[in-house]
Design a protein around this motif. Structure first.
Motif, PDB file in Angstrom:
ATOM      1  N   LEU A 103       0.813  -1.228   0.000  1.00  0.00           N
ATOM      2  CA  LEU A 103       0.000   0.000   0.000  1.00  0.00           C
ATOM      3  C   LEU A 103       0.839   1.268   0.000  1.00  0.00           C
ATOM      4  CD1 LEU A 103      -2.791  -1.023   2.566  1.00  0.00           C
ATOM      5  CD2 LEU A 103      -2.769  -1.305   0.089  1.00  0.00           C
ATOM      6  N   GLY A 104       2.105   1.139  -0.408  1.00  0.00           N
ATOM      7  CA  GLY A 104       2.972   2.312  -0.434  1.00  0.00           C
ATOM      8  C   GLY A 104       3.697   2.443  -1.754  1.00  0.00           C
ATOM      9  N   GLY A 105       4.316   3.606  -1.967  1.00  0.00           N
ATOM     10  CA  GLY A 105       5.095   3.824  -3.177  1.00  0.00           C
ATOM     11  C   GLY A 105       6.530   3.397  -3.001  1.00  0.00           C
ATOM     12  N   PRO A 106       7.293   3.276  -4.084  1.00  0.00           N
ATOM     13  CA  PRO A 106       8.692   2.866  -3.986  1.00  0.00           C
ATOM     14  C   PRO A 106       9.554   3.928  -3.325  1.00  0.00           C
ATOM     15  CG  PRO A 106       8.149   3.470  -6.237  1.00  0.00           C
ATOM     16  CD  PRO A 106       6.871   3.468  -5.482  1.00  0.00           C
ATOM     17  N   ARG A 107      10.487   3.475  -2.516  1.00  0.00           N
ATOM     18  CA  ARG A 107      11.448   4.375  -1.895  1.00  0.00           C
ATOM     19  C   ARG A 107      12.743   3.618  -1.644  1.00  0.00           C
ATOM     20  NH1 ARG A 107      11.183   4.976   4.486  1.00  0.00           N
ATOM     21  NH2 ARG A 107      13.398   4.744   4.015  1.00  0.00           N
ATOM     22  N   ASP A 108      13.794   4.379  -1.372  1.00  0.00           N
ATOM     23  CA  ASP A 108      15.116   3.817  -1.099  1.00  0.00           C
ATOM     24  C   ASP A 108      15.200   3.272   0.321  1.00  0.00           C
ATOM     25  OD1 ASP A 108      17.591   5.849  -2.868  1.00  0.00           O
ATOM     26  OD2 ASP A 108      16.862   3.816  -3.214  1.00  0.00           O
ATOM     27  N   TYR A 109      15.816   2.098   0.442  1.00  0.00           N
ATOM     28  CA  TYR A 109      16.127   1.546   1.751  1.00  0.00           C
ATOM     29  C   TYR A 109      17.611   1.175   1.771  1.00  0.00           C
ATOM     30  CZ  TYR A 109      11.161   1.209   2.792  1.00  0.00           C
ATOM     31  OH  TYR A 109       9.832   1.500   3.034  1.00  0.00           O
ATOM     32  N   TRP A 110      18.209   1.290   2.980  1.00  0.00           N
ATOM     33  CA  TRP A 110      19.629   0.990   3.151  1.00  0.00           C
ATOM     34  C   TRP A 110      19.824   0.042   4.318  1.00  0.00           C
ATOM     35  CZ3 TRP A 110      23.447   2.720  -0.093  1.00  0.00           C
ATOM     36  CH2 TRP A 110      23.114   3.727  -0.995  1.00  0.00           C
ATOM     37  N   GLY A 111      20.801  -0.834   4.171  1.00  0.00           N
ATOM     38  CA  GLY A 111      21.211  -1.652   5.290  1.00  0.00           C
ATOM     39  C   GLY A 111      22.194  -0.881   6.153  1.00  0.00           C
ATOM     40  N   GLN A 112      22.594  -1.511   7.258  1.00  0.00           N
ATOM     41  CA  GLN A 112      23.484  -0.831   8.200  1.00  0.00           C
ATOM     42  C   GLN A 112      24.940  -0.921   7.777  1.00  0.00           C
ATOM     43  OE1 GLN A 112      22.318  -3.837   8.567  1.00  0.00           O
ATOM     44  NE2 GLN A 112      24.049  -5.095   9.219  1.00  0.00           N
ATOM     45  N   GLY A 113      25.238  -1.804   6.829  1.00  0.00           N
ATOM     46  CA  GLY A 113      26.598  -1.937   6.329  1.00  0.00           C
ATOM     47  C   GLY A 113      27.351  -3.076   6.977  1.00  0.00           C
ATOM     48  N   THR A 114      28.279  -3.646   6.222  1.00  0.00           N
ATOM     49  CA  THR A 114      29.158  -4.684   6.740  1.00  0.00           C
ATOM     50  C   THR A 114      30.580  -4.383   6.276  1.00  0.00           C
ATOM     51  OG1 THR A 114      29.509  -7.082   6.893  1.00  0.00           O
ATOM     52  CG2 THR A 114      28.756  -6.248   4.770  1.00  0.00           C
ATOM     53  N   GLN A 115      31.519  -4.505   7.188  1.00  0.00           N
ATOM     54  CA  GLN A 115      32.901  -4.134   6.895  1.00  0.00           C
ATOM     55  C   GLN A 115      33.627  -5.266   6.188  1.00  0.00           C
ATOM     56  OE1 GLN A 115      34.447  -1.152   7.414  1.00  0.00           O
ATOM     57  NE2 GLN A 115      36.350  -1.949   6.490  1.00  0.00           N
ATOM     58  N   VAL A 116      34.317  -4.916   5.122  1.00  0.00           N
ATOM     59  CA  VAL A 116      35.224  -5.837   4.444  1.00  0.00           C
ATOM     60  C   VAL A 116      36.625  -5.232   4.526  1.00  0.00           C
ATOM     61  CG1 VAL A 116      35.891  -6.919   2.275  1.00  0.00           C
ATOM     62  CG2 VAL A 116      33.460  -6.696   2.877  1.00  0.00           C
ATOM     63  N   THR A 117      37.540  -5.989   5.105  1.00  0.00           N
ATOM     64  CA  THR A 117      38.922  -5.537   5.234  1.00  0.00           C
ATOM     65  C   THR A 117      39.825  -6.539   4.525  1.00  0.00           C
ATOM     66  OG1 THR A 117      38.456  -4.485   7.363  1.00  0.00           O
ATOM     67  CG2 THR A 117      40.769  -4.943   6.837  1.00  0.00           C
ATOM     68  N   VAL A 118      40.582  -6.048   3.560  1.00  0.00           N
ATOM     69  CA  VAL A 118      41.475  -6.910   2.790  1.00  0.00           C
ATOM     70  C   VAL A 118      42.902  -6.604   3.236  1.00  0.00           C
ATOM     71  CG1 VAL A 118      42.212  -7.670   0.509  1.00  0.00           C
ATOM     72  CG2 VAL A 118      39.869  -6.838   0.872  1.00  0.00           C
ATOM     73  N   SER A 119      43.490  -7.556   3.923  1.00  0.00           N
ATOM     74  CA  SER A 119      44.816  -7.336   4.493  1.00  0.00           C
ATOM     75  C   SER A 119      45.460  -8.663   4.821  1.00  0.00           C
ATOM     76  CB  SER A 119      44.713  -6.487   5.762  1.00  0.00           C
ATOM     77  OG  SER A 119      45.967  -6.365   6.403  1.00  0.00           O
ATOM     78  N   SER A 120      46.776  -8.705   4.734  1.00  0.00           N
ATOM     79  CA  SER A 120      47.506  -9.899   5.120  1.00  0.00           C
ATOM     80  C   SER A 120      47.948  -9.782   6.580  1.00  0.00           C
ATOM     81  CB  SER A 120      48.709 -10.096   4.205  1.00  0.00           C
ATOM     82  OG  SER A 120      49.537  -8.936   4.186  1.00  0.00           O
TER      83      SER A 120
END
Length: 120
Positions: A103-120
């Motif tokens: 019963l609503g129109g389209p709108r943007d939704y966002w997640g809280q985010g997840t961290q990706v760390t690329v490191s040795s």
């Protein structure tokens, strides 16, 4: 209410792989486009990958050939498979979706985010 919840990520070695998941839940009527963005402190958020309702995709040049976005409409889920990861891929990855609630129109939704760390 509609919610996006990401999972996956963490610490990955250079050249490694990981997969992010984002599940939409709540009062969902229809999900339109979905995508993944990333941001590092001090920089603007950038689009990483996008997938339309018809399955067409587009990617940032920096991830083409390494990342793959896929959606499972039955599960209201979008995935981001990340391969050959580089230290410059380190960022907070956020899921985005355009969703029309019942019963609503389209709108943007966002997640809280997840961290990706690329490191040795």
């Amino acid at each position: 209410q509609v919610h996006l919840v990401e999972s996956g990520g963490g610490l990955v070695q250079p050249g490694g792989s990981t997969r992010l998941s984002c599940v939409a839940s709540g009062n969902i009527g229809r999900i339109f486009d979905m995508g993944w963005f990333r941001q590092v402190p001090g920089d603007q958020r950038e689009l990483v990958a996008h997938i339309s309702t018809d399955g067409s995709t587009n990617y940032a040049d920096s991830v083409k050939g390494r990342f793959t976005i896929v959606r499972d409409s039955a599960k209201n889920t979008v995935y981001l498979a990340m391969h050959n990861l580089k230290p410059e891929d380190t960022a907070l990855y956020s899921c985005n979706a355009i969703i029309a609630a019942n019963l609503g129109g389209p709108r943007d939704y966002w997640g809280q985010g997840t961290q990706v760390t690329v490191s040795s």
